[in-house]
Scaffold this motif. Sequence first.
Motif, PDB file in Angstrom:
ATOM      1  N   HIS A 134       0.804  -1.217   0.000  1.00 29.01           N
ATOM      2  CA  HIS A 134       0.000   0.000   0.000  1.00 29.01           C
ATOM      3  C   HIS A 134       0.840   1.271   0.000  1.00 29.01           C
ATOM      4  O   HIS A 134       0.295   2.373  -0.146  1.00 29.01           O
ATOM      5  CB  HIS A 134      -0.924   0.018   1.226  1.00 29.01           C
ATOM      6  N   GLY A 135       2.138   1.134   0.144  1.00 30.03           N
ATOM      7  CA  GLY A 135       2.993   2.311   0.274  1.00 30.03           C
ATOM      8  C   GLY A 135       3.066   3.215  -0.945  1.00 30.03           C
ATOM      9  O   GLY A 135       2.924   4.438  -0.817  1.00 30.03           O
ATOM     10  N   PRO A 136       3.280   2.695  -2.149  1.00 29.96           N
ATOM     11  CA  PRO A 136       3.496   3.578  -3.298  1.00 29.96           C
ATOM     12  C   PRO A 136       2.280   4.372  -3.756  1.00 29.96           C
ATOM     13  O   PRO A 136       2.408   5.359  -4.469  1.00 29.96           O
ATOM     14  CB  PRO A 136       3.940   2.608  -4.396  1.00 29.96           C
ATOM     15  N   LYS A 137       1.058   3.931  -3.376  1.00 31.99           N
ATOM     16  CA  LYS A 137      -0.180   4.569  -3.832  1.00 31.99           C
ATOM     17  C   LYS A 137      -0.288   4.561  -5.359  1.00 31.99           C
ATOM     18  O   LYS A 137      -0.728   5.518  -5.979  1.00 31.99           O
ATOM     19  CB  LYS A 137      -0.283   6.001  -3.298  1.00 31.99           C
ATOM     20  N   VAL A 138       0.116   3.461  -5.956  1.00 28.01           N
ATOM     21  CA  VAL A 138      -0.029   3.256  -7.389  1.00 28.01           C
ATOM     22  C   VAL A 138      -0.139   1.753  -7.615  1.00 28.01           C
ATOM     23  O   VAL A 138       0.638   0.970  -7.054  1.00 28.01           O
ATOM     24  CB  VAL A 138       1.148   3.863  -8.177  1.00 28.01           C
ATOM     25  N   ASP A 139      -1.142   1.351  -8.387  1.00 31.26           N
ATOM     26  CA  ASP A 139      -1.429  -0.083  -8.549  1.00 31.26           C
ATOM     27  C   ASP A 139      -1.025  -0.599  -9.922  1.00 31.26           C
ATOM     28  O   ASP A 139      -1.662  -1.520 -10.464  1.00 31.26           O
ATOM     29  CB  ASP A 139      -2.920  -0.352  -8.299  1.00 31.26           C
ATOM     30  N   ASN A 140       0.020  -0.055 -10.512  1.00 29.54           N
ATOM     31  CA  ASN A 140       0.465  -0.471 -11.850  1.00 29.54           C
ATOM     32  C   ASN A 140       0.816  -1.955 -11.875  1.00 29.54           C
ATOM     33  O   ASN A 140       1.534  -2.446 -11.003  1.00 29.54           O
ATOM     34  CB  ASN A 140       1.688   0.328 -12.285  1.00 29.54           C
ATOM     35  N   ILE A 141       0.324  -2.641 -12.913  1.00 29.97           N
ATOM     36  CA  ILE A 141       0.702  -4.040 -13.112  1.00 29.97           C
ATOM     37  C   ILE A 141       1.575  -4.189 -14.357  1.00 29.97           C
ATOM     38  O   ILE A 141       1.986  -5.305 -14.681  1.00 29.97           O
ATOM     39  CB  ILE A 141      -0.540  -4.940 -13.228  1.00 29.97           C
ATOM     40  N   THR A 142       1.843  -3.088 -15.045  1.00 34.68           N
ATOM     41  CA  THR A 142       2.758  -3.096 -16.191  1.00 34.68           C
ATOM     42  C   THR A 142       3.823  -2.025 -15.997  1.00 34.68           C
ATOM     43  O   THR A 142       3.614  -1.048 -15.263  1.00 34.68           O
ATOM     44  CB  THR A 142       2.003  -2.828 -17.509  1.00 34.68           C
ATOM     45  N   ASN A 143       4.929  -2.212 -16.683  1.00 30.48           N
ATOM     46  CA  ASN A 143       6.057  -1.285 -16.566  1.00 30.48           C
ATOM     47  C   ASN A 143       6.022  -0.265 -17.712  1.00 30.48           C
ATOM     48  O   ASN A 143       7.017  -0.036 -18.396  1.00 30.48           O
ATOM     49  CB  ASN A 143       7.378  -2.076 -16.588  1.00 30.48           C
ATOM     50  N   ASN A 144       4.865   0.358 -17.920  1.00 30.21           N
ATOM     51  CA  ASN A 144       4.692   1.257 -19.057  1.00 30.21           C
ATOM     52  C   ASN A 144       5.567   2.497 -18.982  1.00 30.21           C
ATOM     53  O   ASN A 144       5.945   3.053 -20.010  1.00 30.21           O
ATOM     54  CB  ASN A 144       3.219   1.686 -19.166  1.00 30.21           C
ATOM     55  N   MET A 145       5.896   2.958 -17.785  1.00 32.39           N
ATOM     56  CA  MET A 145       6.704   4.174 -17.678  1.00 32.39           C
ATOM     57  C   MET A 145       8.090   3.962 -18.288  1.00 32.39           C
ATOM     58  O   MET A 145       8.662   4.884 -18.891  1.00 32.39           O
ATOM     59  CB  MET A 145       6.810   4.642 -16.224  1.00 32.39           C
ATOM     60  N   CYS A 146       8.635   2.763 -18.173  1.00 32.32           N
ATOM     61  CA  CYS A 146       9.925   2.474 -18.809  1.00 32.32           C
ATOM     62  C   CYS A 146       9.767   2.241 -20.307  1.00 32.32           C
ATOM     63  O   CYS A 146      10.629   2.638 -21.102  1.00 32.32           O
ATOM     64  CB  CYS A 146      10.570   1.255 -18.156  1.00 32.32           C
ATOM     65  N   GLU A 147       8.667   1.595 -20.689  1.00 30.81           N
ATOM     66  CA  GLU A 147       8.450   1.324 -22.111  1.00 30.81           C
ATOM     67  C   GLU A 147       8.258   2.627 -22.892  1.00 30.81           C
ATOM     68  O   GLU A 147       8.753   2.759 -24.018  1.00 30.81           O
ATOM     69  CB  GLU A 147       7.228   0.419 -22.286  1.00 30.81           C
ATOM     70  N   VAL A 148       7.562   3.584 -22.311  1.00 33.61           N
ATOM     71  CA  VAL A 148       7.371   4.880 -22.975  1.00 33.61           C
ATOM     72  C   VAL A 148       8.707   5.597 -23.123  1.00 33.61           C
ATOM     73  O   VAL A 148       9.019   6.178 -24.165  1.00 33.61           O
ATOM     74  CB  VAL A 148       6.363   5.742 -22.191  1.00 33.61           C
ATOM     75  N   TRP A 149       9.525   5.559 -22.088  1.00 30.20           N
ATOM     76  CA  TRP A 149      10.844   6.181 -22.129  1.00 30.20           C
ATOM     77  C   TRP A 149      11.703   5.565 -23.230  1.00 30.20           C
ATOM     78  O   TRP A 149      12.339   6.282 -24.010  1.00 30.20           O
ATOM     79  CB  TRP A 149      11.504   6.038 -20.765  1.00 30.20           C
TER      80      TRP A 149
ATOM     81  N   THR B 133      10.733   4.153 -25.918  1.00 31.10           N
ATOM     82  CA  THR B 133      10.201   4.546 -27.225  1.00 31.10           C
ATOM     83  C   THR B 133      10.570   5.979 -27.564  1.00 31.10           C
ATOM     84  O   THR B 133      10.900   6.292 -28.720  1.00 31.10           O
ATOM     85  CB  THR B 133       8.675   4.381 -27.238  1.00 31.10           C
ATOM     86  N   LYS B 134      10.529   6.861 -26.592  1.00 28.35           N
ATOM     87  CA  LYS B 134      10.830   8.273 -26.830  1.00 28.35           C
ATOM     88  C   LYS B 134      12.278   8.495 -27.253  1.00 28.35           C
ATOM     89  O   LYS B 134      12.580   9.414 -28.015  1.00 28.35           O
ATOM     90  CB  LYS B 134      10.538   9.090 -25.567  1.00 28.35           C
ATOM     91  N   ILE B 135      13.183   7.662 -26.758  1.00 25.84           N
ATOM     92  CA  ILE B 135      14.610   7.898 -26.990  1.00 25.84           C
ATOM     93  C   ILE B 135      15.181   6.966 -28.050  1.00 25.84           C
ATOM     94  O   ILE B 135      16.409   6.836 -28.149  1.00 25.84           O
ATOM     95  CB  ILE B 135      15.411   7.730 -25.680  1.00 25.84           C
ATOM     96  N   VAL B 136      14.342   6.348 -28.860  1.00 26.53           N
ATOM     97  CA  VAL B 136      14.839   5.349 -29.815  1.00 26.53           C
ATOM     98  C   VAL B 136      15.821   5.971 -30.807  1.00 26.53           C
ATOM     99  O   VAL B 136      16.803   5.328 -31.211  1.00 26.53           O
ATOM    100  CB  VAL B 136      13.657   4.678 -30.537  1.00 26.53           C
ATOM    101  N   GLU B 137      15.613   7.218 -31.206  1.00 26.44           N
ATOM    102  CA  GLU B 137      16.529   7.868 -32.151  1.00 26.44           C
ATOM    103  C   GLU B 137      17.858   8.216 -31.485  1.00 26.44           C
ATOM    104  O   GLU B 137      18.899   8.195 -32.135  1.00 26.44           O
ATOM    105  CB  GLU B 137      15.893   9.125 -32.716  1.00 26.44           C
ATOM    106  N   TYR B 138      17.830   8.531 -30.209  1.00 27.19           N
ATOM    107  CA  TYR B 138      19.070   8.881 -29.506  1.00 27.19           C
ATOM    108  C   TYR B 138      19.966   7.661 -29.317  1.00 27.19           C
ATOM    109  O   TYR B 138      21.194   7.796 -29.247  1.00 27.19           O
ATOM    110  CB  TYR B 138      18.750   9.490 -28.135  1.00 27.19           C
ATOM    111  N   ARG B 139      19.367   6.491 -29.224  1.00 25.22           N
ATOM    112  CA  ARG B 139      20.133   5.275 -28.958  1.00 25.22           C
ATOM    113  C   ARG B 139      20.998   4.851 -30.144  1.00 25.22           C
ATOM    114  O   ARG B 139      21.823   3.948 -30.024  1.00 25.22           O
ATOM    115  CB  ARG B 139      19.182   4.149 -28.586  1.00 25.22           C
ATOM    116  N   LYS B 140      20.834   5.502 -31.300  1.00 24.47           N
ATOM    117  CA  LYS B 140      21.642   5.192 -32.478  1.00 24.47           C
ATOM    118  C   LYS B 140      22.938   5.998 -32.519  1.00 24.47           C
ATOM    119  O   LYS B 140      23.806   5.715 -33.342  1.00 24.47           O
ATOM    120  CB  LYS B 140      20.839   5.484 -33.746  1.00 24.47           C
ATOM    121  N   LYS B 141      23.075   6.970 -31.650  1.00 25.18           N
ATOM    122  CA  LYS B 141      24.186   7.912 -31.740  1.00 25.18           C
ATOM    123  C   LYS B 141      25.380   7.466 -30.904  1.00 25.18           C
ATOM    124  O   LYS B 141      25.251   6.599 -30.025  1.00 25.18           O
ATOM    125  CB  LYS B 141      23.721   9.294 -31.277  1.00 25.18           C
ATOM    126  N   PRO B 142      26.552   8.059 -31.151  1.00 20.28           N
ATOM    127  CA  PRO B 142      27.717   7.793 -30.295  1.00 20.28           C
ATOM    128  C   PRO B 142      27.444   8.204 -28.857  1.00 20.28           C
ATOM    129  O   PRO B 142      26.507   8.962 -28.576  1.00 20.28           O
ATOM    130  CB  PRO B 142      28.820   8.648 -30.925  1.00 20.28           C
TER     131      PRO B 142
END
Length: 547
Positions: A379-394, A396-405
């Motif tokens: 009950h501590g976090p006050k969030v009942d997420n059952i998926t790790n969407n916050m990491c998946e969105v991140w 996806t957002k940085i997919v173009e940056y991951r190609k760079k040096p």
Amino acid sequence: MQGEKSGPRPELGGPRSSRQHGSGGQDTTNAANGAEDHVPDPTAAELDSEYEKPYEYESEVFNSPVSSGDEGKTAYDTFDEDTEYGEVQFKVKTLYNKHNYGRDFGSNLADRAWVTDKLVKKLFTEPGLKLGTTRDHIIDEYNVKVNIRIVARALKVAREVVIGSENAQYEKTRDYLMELHRSNPRSTALMEVIPQPKSLPLFDRLYISLDACKKGFKEGCRPLIGLDGCFLKGRYGGQLLSAMGQDANNHFYVIAYAVVPNECKETWKWFLTLLKENLGEVPQHGWNFISDQQKGLELAMKEVNPIAHHRNCVLHIWKNFIKHFKDEQTKQMVWECSRCTIIQELRSAMEKLKNLNEGAWEYMQRFDPGVWCKAYFSHGPKVDNITNNMCEVWNTKIVEYRKKPILSMCEDLRYYIMRKRAMHKKRLEHHPGMLAPVQQKKLDQFIKPKSTKWRATWAGDSDRVLFEVHMQKHKVGVNLQSKTCTCNVWQLTGMPCRHAVAAMAKMGLKPEDFVHKWLTVDAVRAAYSVCINPVNSKKYWNPTDSP
């Protein structure tokens, strides 16, 4: 084609010759000055011998040769901006408008240097340009067909011009980390290398956690941390490990990220140890974790944070589940079981799954329900997420940056985080409501309408906080003082459930006053109160002596 005179023409380079048009013998200059209605006979003009010279202007000086004594001189008058220049007459004798020869799109002038120059401009707007797309761009934009090998070499040179050589960037990594320390004090930015006996050390791993991100997470975000890793697509590969939070408006919140050679127990243990040093101990702050089933992460978590609550992403459990069980009803039962908020409800759902497919039931029995079912979540976090969407969105957002040096990628990540934080702060700093916009919408559109179907009865306690809420044969208990309900939703999310809202309506209370502080606008402002300071380009970095 013959032009029409618009007025008197100036003397170009000397006196105009006296030319006769037609049998009348009238001077053209006099005709221009005084006989505007006179139209020369076109038949007579075609018989004029001087018209046999194509594109010849009406000036003796213009057609006269230049002798060796005239070198350095001009035969034309000095340009005068006040002079009115008329139109020059010329005649096209023959026009060949049909072309029967084939067109060749090749050109010897389109060498690698020329293609590189064109691609540098393109790469500034499209850094992820592929070879095939590049060749098509040259053909479509410049009508030139270039050998694919020339395009490949030019693209490589253009990338080095735009984002720098990858090897050279590793040499500047320590200078970049020192610049982060200078511009953002109290940030964690460190690098580890592998010593070499007869050469410079090799890059091994890198960790960055900016001070603004650490402070904002601890002051304004719920204590649930998402962990994930993704592949880097540069020349040397590697993995990007990330730690994400979630603000009061349900946006992902970057805490830290690291570049490691691979994803294993040792690298995750190193990452979690540094994260623990930055954020503090689990018993003090109550950190909870959620992740996919990464290699070695569970073992590393047990060593670094043995008492922390660690959830698994149900989406990844489900993807492995459907490889063995194809029935649609059976596949949906996984989600039904994971969304159960009380133990009795989970038992009923699992019994339904057993009757439907006993093999599927045995498969799910292998997992600890504490890592995938809401009924067992803390009950501590006050969030009942059952998926790790916050990491998946991140990711996806940085997919173009991951190609760079490496340096270009790290700087682009920092710049993206800085812009994202500034954008959220601007949008919500003057929000008039008490709750974050997403939480207010959830309360108004989903919880309050459903609460009208439930009836609350006061239990008779002196504090008027105990209620029995019922709908037909269903009954639950609500305690407004301890903010609990039998359905367990209020405890899990920090948001009053439909039963609690029905009890509040009975007493004339506002549900917004019973929402947890981590879901309010004040929590959003606290999360983004500290900004990320600007970072200079490498031209202004202080060089370090360490390799």
